[in-house]
Scaffold this active site. Structure first.
Site, PDB file in Angstrom:
ATOM      1  CG  ASP A 341      10.352   2.464  -3.531  1.00 22.91           C
ATOM      2  OD1 ASP A 341      10.361   2.362  -2.288  1.00 22.91           O
ATOM      3  OD2 ASP A 341      10.443   3.557  -4.131  1.00 22.91           O
ATOM      4  CD  GLU A 370       7.303   1.381   0.258  1.00 22.76           C
ATOM      5  OE1 GLU A 370       7.583   1.828   1.384  1.00 22.76           O
ATOM      6  OE2 GLU A 370       7.746   1.880  -0.796  1.00 22.76           O
TER       7      GLU A 370
END
Length: 656
Positions: A341, A370
């Site tokens: 994340d 990400e």
């Protein structure tokens, strides 16, 4: 001699210019004759203690033990007879200092906890192993290009399985769900059959460690995605059948992994090391104030995560914590990959160290994340795991927002469409995604939406997708960006979008439920919306059986033909040739038995226009395998070049 442990038996070596200290993340190590507790905390802390409890919540301590500082670790040992073992008891640490008040914490690396993660538990991890756990092995993987990733949330996937079943199926054991919303649902026959029939070979589970926003013992319906970490190395109790029993959540998580592995499906864990649920009461802050977090020049806490705090992965202890944490999930839970994340909050050195550590265990363990942050980080951007820095992180992948937004429209405007809406201008961005975000001589980078330089050195460093959990699902986005869209048009464009994803040279990724036209009633950020918004409607597998069949056959087409998953940049550049681009039309050829394929030339055309369009292809006779929303590798007819017509709002795939 039976050994009872709760935390990772691994050592951190912290080296500075003047001294070297050894830090051990094994916070509790128990044997029949003694139990040793360790804690990484500041050397100037005072009154560091361990409190022993009978239960996971409530009650007063049954013992309080003082700890002493030695070689960088606070430690204490309890000697006892086998009849007085601490197995099954719970514990916390507390301390005082110039910056520390009395607060109890289970430590930073608890492996087992009681209800809501407030106290760590002393257990024997061998007691948590399900049947034949020792036979569970990691599935072979030639290349990440062979993966088809299916992202799901435990509650979304199974909570409404029984509600949505047709009455005649309610009494069919194989079709009903015994554990809705739990880890165990994913190993039930109905779940395994669905995943296998769809063809996915990797399940990406949203955060499944112990998180803060759900009361694990409340019987009231609760919902959260889980991006609010408390204890990073313990499964979440609300997904278990008995959150009060520390062993149960661990055993059931392992049982889920075992079931998926037995079905040929890898398990990828979503990890959230970039921030904690809050700062003041986090286990990091309660053990070593301000060490684990970044600060701005003015002394305020940096918020690159957008969640109120931002961890400092460049700090040696936190870097090693992250490394040992992922190793623990791999070794103890047999996890096959990690999705980071907000990877753009972490420093490049840490991400490369994670990759190197996992390579020593199994190089096929996949890492992606990400490639951005949610705000400005208090660390130089050129040193962070941003998408632009992917060339500095070999064999680590990032999501392609270029392909995503080129297909459906920008993230920050749900009402604005793009390629799928018949709006020209994003063709080069689609081509960039098809090529896997690598430099390709036929992709004009100046016309790509978010980047002007290719950021992937290999196509397996790009995750191809059109929607995921933290955004509108594809159906909702099509509805908001194309007002008045009919169901027939929606289905055509849904299939077209996934054809772009699953024939790209990147690693394909789909959100659970897209294969059954999932919607979330237009909610963009449904992280705490009720089940009525997030749950899958399993009746849709019947209502939209044609969509499910298309997805399944599309995935099988990718699996059967290595031309769609070449895996290497040079092979993509020599084998993938784009045909002349038209507005809202991208077509390309995979030529000369690309990647050892059995098909000589493969032509793929993606037409988002509402009208049929003609394209020129090399002369010859071709077999049609995809047309008008249907896929059949045995053939749907034949066509002869050099001109073919691509039906509106659909894909055409041919081979000779």
């Amino acid at each position: 001699m039976k050994r009872i442990i709760t935390t990772l038996a691994a050592t951190l070596l912290l080296t500075t210019a003047t001294h070297a200290q050894t830090f051990n993340f094994n916070e509790c190590e128990a044997y029949p004759e003694k139990t040793t507790f360790r804690l990484i905390a500041p050397p100037d802390a005072r009154g560091v203690r361990v409190r022993i409890y009978k239960d996971g919540v409530g009650g007063d301590p049954i013992r309080t033990l003082k700890m002493r500082y030695e070689n960088g670790i606070w430690t204490t040992t309890v000697h006892h007879s086998p009849k007085r073992s601490l197995k099954g008891k719970f514990y916390t640490f507390d301390m005082m200092g110039d910056r520390i008040n009395w607060h109890e914490t289970p430590g930073i690396f608890a492996k087992a906890v009681g209800v809501n993660g407030r106290r760590a538990a002393i257990i024997d991890l061998r007691d948590t192993n399900p049947y034949e756990w020792e036979k569970d092995t990691r599935l072979p993987l030639r290349s990440p290009a062979d993966l088809v990733i299916y992202e799901l949330h435990h509650r979304d996937f199974s909570i409404a399985r029984n509600i949505n079943l047709d009455p005649g199926e309610m009494f069919v054991k194989r079709q009903s769900c015994d554990y809705p919303g739990k880890f165990l649902a994913l190993r039930e026959p109905w779940a395994i059959e669905h995943l296998k029939s769809l063809g996915v070979n990797a399940v990406h589970i949203l955060p499944s460690f112990d998180f803060a926003s759900i009361d694990e013992v409340s019987r009231l319906p609760q919902y959260n995605w889980g991006y609010d970490p408390i204890n990073y190395n313990v499964p979440e109790g609300s997904y278990s059948t008995d959150a009060a029993n520390p062993e149960v959540r661990i055993r059931e998580f392992k049982s889920m992994v075992r079931g998926l592995h037995s079905a040929g499906i890898r398990v990828i864990l979503d990890v959230v090391y970039n921030h904690t649920y809050n700062l003041e009461n986090s286990n990091f802050q309660l053990t070593w104030p301000d060490y684990y977090y970044r600060k701005n020049a003015d002394g305020s806490y940096s918020n690159g995560s957008g969640c109120g705090n931002e961890t400092a992965s460049e700090q040696p202890i936190l870097r090693e914590f992250i490394i040992e944490s992922v190793k623990y999930w791999v070794n103890e839970y047999h996890i096959d990959g990690f999705r980071f994340d907000l990877m753009g909050v972490h420093d490049i050195e840490t991400m490369n160290a994670v990759r190197a550590a996992l390579d020593k265990i199994d190089p096929s363990i996949f890492i992606y994340g990400e490639g951005w942050s949610a705000g400005t980080c208090a660390y130089p951007q050129e040193k962070l795991g941003m998408k632009a820095n992917i060339p500095q992180m070999p064999r680590i992948a990032a999501f392609s927002d270029e392909l995503r937004d080129a297909l459906r429209g920008p993230f920050n405007d749900d009402t604005k469409g793009a390629f799928l809406a018949g709006i020209p201008g994003e063709e080069e961005s689609v081509k960039f995604g098809i090529a896997g975000a690598i430099a390709h001589p036929q992709v004009v980078m100046d016309k790509v939406n978010y980047t002007k330089t290719a950021w992937a050195t290999e196509p397996t460093q790009m995750i191809a997708y059109v929607s995921c959990h933290d955004d509108m699902c594809l159906v909702d986005r099509l509805k908001t960006s194309i007002p008045g869209i009919s169901t027939e048009e929606l289905i055509r464009l849904d299939k077209l979008a996934q054809t772009a994803v699953l024939t790209s040279q990147g690693v394909p990724f789909i959100l659970s439920g897209e294969e059954m036209l999932r919607n979330k009633k237009g909610v963009h950020n449904s992280f705490e919306s009720p089940d009525s918004i997030n749950q899958l409607n399993w009746n849709n597998t019947i209502r939209y059986a044609d969509v499910l069949e298309y997805y399944s056959r599309l995935i099988q087409l990718r699996k059967n033909h290595p031309a769609f998953r070449l895996g290497r940049a040079e092979l993509v550049r020599t084998s993938l040739e784009f045909l002349p681009t038209q507005p809202c039309m991208v077509a390309y050829r995979l030529k000369d038995y690309a990647g050892g394929d059995t098909w000589g030339d493969i032509v793929v055309a993606l037409n988002a226009n509402k009208e049929a369009k003609a394209i020129n292809i090399p002369k010859g006779k071709y077999t049609i395998v995809c047309k008008d929303g249907k896929i059949n590798e045995d053939g749907l007819g034949t066509v002869t070049g050099p001109t073919v017509t691509v039906p509106p709002q659909s894909a055409l795939i041919l081979h000779n």
